[in-house]
Design a protein around this motif. Structure first.
Motif, mmCIF file in Angstrom:
data_model
loop_
_atom_site.group_PDB
_atom_site.id
_atom_site.type_symbol
_atom_site.label_atom_id
_atom_site.label_comp_id
_atom_site.label_asym_id
_atom_site.label_seq_id
_atom_site.Cartn_x
_atom_site.Cartn_y
_atom_site.Cartn_z
ATOM 1 N N LYS A 55 34.051 23.973 39.638
ATOM 2 C CA LYS A 55 34.506 24.854 40.715
ATOM 3 C C LYS A 55 36.021 25.026 40.659
ATOM 4 O O LYS A 55 36.541 26.128 40.806
ATOM 5 N N LEU A 75 30.960 26.059 46.204
ATOM 6 C CA LEU A 75 30.031 25.143 45.553
ATOM 7 C C LEU A 75 28.817 25.012 46.457
ATOM 8 O O LEU A 75 28.893 24.479 47.556
ATOM 9 N N VAL A 80 28.045 26.658 41.138
ATOM 10 C CA VAL A 80 29.334 27.250 41.518
ATOM 11 C C VAL A 80 29.099 28.747 41.644
ATOM 12 O O VAL A 80 28.631 29.381 40.703
#
Length: 107
Positions: A55, A75, A80
């Protein structure tokens, strides 16, 4: 006994599918891992990286491409996800409905 195998992390680009190739090569160079893409999804096979690290790197990519005014990274579970801000979705819909002026200006 606990065995560490390769984990498959996933990035969902949503409407940012035009940047799939660039993001894949960026992640590949930063993580030193196998990165594959399919449609608007990117899969990362890794031993060491976590979802939060992925992320962070996707967010870094979005900022470097100056896309942070339109997109944000979240997230969700182990995925992600790149999301578009709501205000841009509304503006694009409004722009499609505008008819150009046919008034002739004589100044």
């Amino acid at each position: 006994m606990f065995l560490r195998g390769k984990r498959k992390l996933k990035v969902d680009l949503g409407e940012l599918k035009d940047e799939c190739e660039a993001l894949s090569s960026f992640l590949s160079s930063k993580l030193k891992a196998d990165v594959t893409s399919s449609g608007n999804k990117i899969f990362v096979d890794t031993n060491s990286s976590s979802s939060s690290e992925l992320k962070r790197l996707v967010t870094k990519f979005v900022y470097r491409r100056h896309l942070n005014h339109k997109y944000w990274v979240a997230l969700e579970g182990d995925v992600v996800k790149v999301n578009k801000f709501k205000r841009f979705e509304k503006k694009e819909k409004e722009k499609k409905g505008i008819i150009p002026s046919t008034i002739k200006h004589g100044w």
